[in-house]
Enzyme design. Structure first.
Site, PDB file in Angstrom:
ATOM      1  N   TYR A 245       2.985   4.067  12.194  1.00 44.65           N
ATOM      2  CA  TYR A 245       3.007   4.403  10.773  1.00 44.65           C
ATOM      3  C   TYR A 245       3.813   3.358  10.013  1.00 44.65           C
ATOM      4  O   TYR A 245       3.336   2.744   9.049  1.00 44.65           O
ATOM      5  CB  TYR A 245       3.592   5.803  10.580  1.00 44.65           C
ATOM      6  CG  TYR A 245       3.916   6.159   9.145  1.00 44.65           C
ATOM      7  CD1 TYR A 245       2.960   5.993   8.139  1.00 44.65           C
ATOM      8  CD2 TYR A 245       5.170   6.656   8.801  1.00 44.65           C
ATOM      9  CE1 TYR A 245       3.262   6.312   6.820  1.00 44.65           C
ATOM     10  CE2 TYR A 245       5.468   6.990   7.490  1.00 44.65           C
ATOM     11  CZ  TYR A 245       4.511   6.804   6.507  1.00 44.65           C
ATOM     12  OH  TYR A 245       4.810   7.120   5.202  1.00 44.65           O
TER      13      TYR A 245
ATOM     14  N   THR B 148       7.137   3.324   2.599  1.00 46.60           N
ATOM     15  CA  THR B 148       7.940   4.299   3.322  1.00 46.60           C
ATOM     16  C   THR B 148       9.200   3.672   3.917  1.00 46.60           C
ATOM     17  O   THR B 148       9.220   2.481   4.267  1.00 46.60           O
ATOM     18  CB  THR B 148       7.115   4.914   4.469  1.00 46.60           C
ATOM     19  OG1 THR B 148       7.962   5.708   5.308  1.00 46.60           O
ATOM     20  CG2 THR B 148       6.482   3.834   5.341  1.00 46.60           C
TER      21      THR B 148
END
Length: 337
Positions: free
Chosen positions: A142, A118
């Site tokens: 995250y 990501t």
């Protein structure tokens, strides 16, 4: 026929990649615990195993039984604000499961991996667009957990003569252009899905989380990539590895940013009506703007996006939401925000 294990293959992105692999002549095998995925998203005829990607013994058994030569790893938690509230859950899932997966691959002597990562690993970039060589300073668990997974993969590959392609996604959106799969998860936080729901009367309005960022119109800016183009990048990454290519870490975006307001306008064009919105407070863990430097993925993988248009992304996402409404028999009465 090339057999590939897909962890998280019943999810939004994983299910699109399963279709792309089938379309390219490969044989996908799906492993998913269905915590966020849906078995109905797995195409008929595709081998499906319900279980955890971090179960090393299960991974080894599947790889050995099916003769898979590569793994694509999608199984992860991926909502940045949620990760701020539940950091331990994110670390356990995003890093812990990757460790178990790698243990299973080593035991089965499978040495090719395409890793889902990501743009959140960059945090708030010093410059835009952000390149793969930028310093990684995640601002939420995250991003931190995915960066740790990237490093674990690189270290395991060095120790066990494996090779990998890590794809750092920017904002994935849209749905399969042929209408075969899309975002199914209720309560999903993806802006374009939320905007489509509002356009179709399934929620009262879209919350714009922050209107005072240092961007062109004060709202957050992201590089949106069509999920079908992202899937084709995974197939290209697989072929790169099958052809003996070296390990790579690549951004996967278009190199162009759009603000929240621009997204709402595009969805409104697709729907033929304005999308209702309201300003809400900023969310923890959200950077103001993230846009990819995207030339490397095109050059190294010979990747050619086919759906590089915000209007196309919005139209495909809206078409999918309409199909889901018709399937579920839901009307246009607002369901609340």
């Amino acid at each position: 026929m090339t057999t590939v294990l897909i962890t998280g293959g019943a999810g939004y992105i994983g299910s699109q990649v399963v279709l792309a692999l089938q379309d390219s002549g490969c044989h996908p095998v799906v492993l998913d615990n269905l915590s966020t995925g849906f078995q109905e998203a797995v195409p008929a005829g595709v081998t499906f195993v319900r279980g955890d990607a971090g179960d090393a013994a299960l991974v080894e058994a599947i790889l050995t039984r099916t003769g898979a030569c590569a793994v694509m790893h999608f199984a992860a938690l991926m909502v940045a604000p949620e990760s701020v509230r539940e950091p331990l859950r994110y670390w356990q899932n995003n890093l812990g499961a990757t460790i178990g997966l790698l243990e299973g691959m080593v035991a089965a002597r499978v040495r090719l991996l395409v890793l889902s990562s990501t743009a959140a690993v960059y945090g708030i970039p010093d410059t835009l667009p952000v390149g793969e060589d930028a310093v990684c300073r995640p601002i939420n668990p995250y991003g931190s957990s995915k960066l740790a997974a990237e490093r674990m993969v690189a270290e395991a590959a060095a120790a066990h003569a494996a090779r990998y392609v890590t794809l750092r996604y920017f904002n994935v959106a849209g749905a399969d252009p042929a209408g075969r799969t899309g975002q199914r998860r209720a309560g999903a936080t993806h802006l374009i899905k939320v905007a489509c729901e509002a356009a179709l009367g399934q929620r009262m309005a879209v919350d714009i989380h922050g209107s005072d960022y240092a961007t062109s119109d004060g709202t957050g800016v992201r590089d949106y990539v069509h999920v079908a183009d992202l899937a084709s990048a995974h197939v290209a990454a697989l072929h790169h590895l099958l052809g003996g290519g070296e390990s790579l870490t690549l951004n996967c975006g278009y190199g162009r940013g759009h603000s929240v307001r621009e997204v709402l306008t595009a969805v409104g064009r697709a729907a033929g009506r304005p999308v209702p919105w309201r300003v809400a407070p900023r969310r923890p863990g959200d950077p103001p703007a993230v846009v990819a430097r995207a030339e490397n993925v095109r050059q190294r993988l010979q990747w050619q996006p086919q759906y590089d248009s915000l209007d196309r992304i919005a139209a495909d996402a809206l078409g999918w939401e309409r199909r889901m409404m018709e399937r579920d028999g839901s009307g246009l009465a607002a369901a609340g925000g």
